[in-house]
Design a protein around this motif. Sequence first.
Motif, PDB file in Angstrom:
ATOM      1  N   GLU A  28       4.638  -7.869   0.258  1.00  0.00           N
ATOM      2  CA  GLU A  28       5.942  -8.421   0.631  1.00  0.00           C
ATOM      3  C   GLU A  28       6.194  -9.806   0.050  1.00  0.00           C
ATOM      4  OE1 GLU A  28       3.597  -7.825   3.237  1.00  0.00           O
ATOM      5  OE2 GLU A  28       4.075  -5.702   3.182  1.00  0.00           O
ATOM      6  N   MET A  29       5.135 -10.484  -0.365  1.00  0.00           N
ATOM      7  CA  MET A  29       5.297 -11.854  -0.849  1.00  0.00           C
ATOM      8  C   MET A  29       5.936 -11.856  -2.229  1.00  0.00           C
ATOM      9  SD  MET A  29       1.806 -13.632   0.451  1.00  0.00           S
ATOM     10  CE  MET A  29       2.348 -15.217  -0.144  1.00  0.00           C
ATOM     11  N   ALA A  30       6.630 -12.939  -2.540  1.00  0.00           N
ATOM     12  CA  ALA A  30       7.274 -13.049  -3.846  1.00  0.00           C
ATOM     13  C   ALA A  30       6.226 -13.102  -4.958  1.00  0.00           C
ATOM     14  CB  ALA A  30       8.159 -14.298  -3.881  1.00  0.00           C
ATOM     15  N   ALA A  77      -7.810   0.970  -6.661  1.00  0.00           N
ATOM     16  CA  ALA A  77      -6.710   0.003  -6.648  1.00  0.00           C
ATOM     17  C   ALA A  77      -6.586  -0.705  -7.996  1.00  0.00           C
ATOM     18  CB  ALA A  77      -6.920  -1.021  -5.530  1.00  0.00           C
ATOM     19  N   ARG A  78      -7.711  -1.045  -8.590  1.00  0.00           N
ATOM     20  CA  ARG A  78      -7.688  -1.726  -9.893  1.00  0.00           C
ATOM     21  C   ARG A  78      -7.178  -0.791 -10.990  1.00  0.00           C
ATOM     22  NH1 ARG A  78      -6.267  -4.653 -13.300  1.00  0.00           N
ATOM     23  NH2 ARG A  78      -7.592  -6.008 -14.539  1.00  0.00           N
ATOM     24  N   ILE A  79      -7.555   0.486 -10.926  1.00  0.00           N
ATOM     25  CA  ILE A  79      -7.059   1.451 -11.909  1.00  0.00           C
ATOM     26  C   ILE A  79      -5.552   1.634 -11.767  1.00  0.00           C
ATOM     27  CG2 ILE A  79      -7.110   3.903 -12.562  1.00  0.00           C
ATOM     28  CD1 ILE A  79     -10.154   3.805 -11.960  1.00  0.00           C
ATOM     29  N   VAL A  80      -5.079   1.717 -10.523  1.00  0.00           N
ATOM     30  CA  VAL A  80      -3.633   1.816 -10.304  1.00  0.00           C
ATOM     31  C   VAL A  80      -2.935   0.588 -10.868  1.00  0.00           C
ATOM     32  CG1 VAL A  80      -1.824   1.871  -8.527  1.00  0.00           C
ATOM     33  CG2 VAL A  80      -3.831   3.343  -8.313  1.00  0.00           C
ATOM     34  N   TRP A  81      -3.526  -0.590 -10.703  1.00  0.00           N
ATOM     35  CA  TRP A  81      -2.943  -1.819 -11.242  1.00  0.00           C
ATOM     36  C   TRP A  81      -2.841  -1.728 -12.764  1.00  0.00           C
ATOM     37  CZ3 TRP A  81      -2.865  -6.829  -8.384  1.00  0.00           C
ATOM     38  CH2 TRP A  81      -2.298  -7.855  -9.135  1.00  0.00           C
ATOM     39  N   GLY A  95       6.851  -1.352  -5.773  1.00  0.00           N
ATOM     40  CA  GLY A  95       6.354  -0.091  -5.233  1.00  0.00           C
ATOM     41  C   GLY A  95       4.897   0.136  -5.579  1.00  0.00           C
ATOM     42  N   ASP A  96       4.548  -0.148  -6.834  1.00  0.00           N
ATOM     43  CA  ASP A  96       3.155  -0.004  -7.253  1.00  0.00           C
ATOM     44  C   ASP A  96       2.259  -1.016  -6.535  1.00  0.00           C
ATOM     45  OD1 ASP A  96       3.620   2.107  -9.067  1.00  0.00           O
ATOM     46  OD2 ASP A  96       4.308   0.681 -10.589  1.00  0.00           O
ATOM     47  N   ALA A  98       2.728  -2.216  -3.590  1.00  0.00           N
ATOM     48  CA  ALA A  98       2.539  -1.742  -2.217  1.00  0.00           C
ATOM     49  C   ALA A  98       1.426  -0.695  -2.173  1.00  0.00           C
ATOM     50  CB  ALA A  98       3.843  -1.159  -1.678  1.00  0.00           C
ATOM     51  N   ASN A  99       1.375   0.178  -3.170  1.00  0.00           N
ATOM     52  CA  ASN A  99       0.294   1.166  -3.239  1.00  0.00           C
ATOM     53  C   ASN A  99      -1.058   0.499  -3.434  1.00  0.00           C
ATOM     54  OD1 ASN A  99       2.073   3.303  -2.965  1.00  0.00           O
ATOM     55  ND2 ASN A  99       2.325   3.564  -5.170  1.00  0.00           N
ATOM     56  N   ILE A 100      -1.122  -0.486  -4.306  1.00  0.00           N
ATOM     57  CA  ILE A 100      -2.375  -1.194  -4.584  1.00  0.00           C
ATOM     58  C   ILE A 100      -2.883  -1.899  -3.331  1.00  0.00           C
ATOM     59  CG2 ILE A 100      -3.369  -3.133  -5.881  1.00  0.00           C
ATOM     60  CD1 ILE A 100      -1.402  -2.261  -8.185  1.00  0.00           C
ATOM     61  N   VAL A 101      -1.995  -2.595  -2.634  1.00  0.00           N
ATOM     62  CA  VAL A 101      -2.386  -3.308  -1.419  1.00  0.00           C
ATOM     63  C   VAL A 101      -2.787  -2.320  -0.323  1.00  0.00           C
ATOM     64  CG1 VAL A 101      -1.557  -4.849   0.409  1.00  0.00           C
ATOM     65  CG2 VAL A 101      -1.061  -5.374  -1.972  1.00  0.00           C
ATOM     66  N   SER A 102      -2.112  -1.178  -0.250  1.00  0.00           N
ATOM     67  CA  SER A 102      -2.484  -0.161   0.739  1.00  0.00           C
ATOM     68  C   SER A 102      -3.884   0.371   0.484  1.00  0.00           C
ATOM     69  CB  SER A 102      -1.490   1.002   0.708  1.00  0.00           C
ATOM     70  OG  SER A 102      -0.224   0.575   1.108  1.00  0.00           O
ATOM     71  N   ILE A 103      -4.204   0.637  -0.764  1.00  0.00           N
ATOM     72  CA  ILE A 103      -5.549   1.121  -1.107  1.00  0.00           C
ATOM     73  C   ILE A 103      -6.578   0.044  -0.793  1.00  0.00           C
ATOM     74  CG2 ILE A 103      -7.029   1.872  -3.002  1.00  0.00           C
ATOM     75  CD1 ILE A 103      -4.465   3.070  -4.289  1.00  0.00           C
TER      76      ILE A 103
END
Length: 127
Positions: A28-30, A77-81, A95-96, A98-103
């Motif tokens: 959520e942070m800028a 998470a790093r691979i998604v990044w 959106g991506d 948010a997925n990384i932080v969720s993982i």
Amino acid sequence: MNLERVVFGFFIILTLSLNYAFVAGGAEMAAQPNVWILTLTIIVNLVAIGLKLGDRSQTGALLLAAGLVAGLLLITARIVWIVAEPVGGGGPGPGDMANIVSIATGALVANVVATVILVGDTLLSRR
């Protein structure tokens, strides 16, 4: 004092702390969470896993399992990044991220479990 337990405890708690530092950045942070914190968390987690290899106790097996779960999630998470980052740089989109932080939050849960197991084992052990 057992130096091996001190070193292992250090790496378990450092992994938890770095993982929290990454997740606290949040989607959520800028400003995006720092990719280097995620990378350092992966490295420290792999060191903690390496320190637990060869431990044949039940507690050691649980700590190894928790470390493997956290490592798998952090690497994912790093691979998604890497996959989500645009060619020109600038980091993944919201959106991506948010997925990384969720993982990474899932890895944080595994690290909390490992820390609770470690503290519980320490409290139950005799001098």
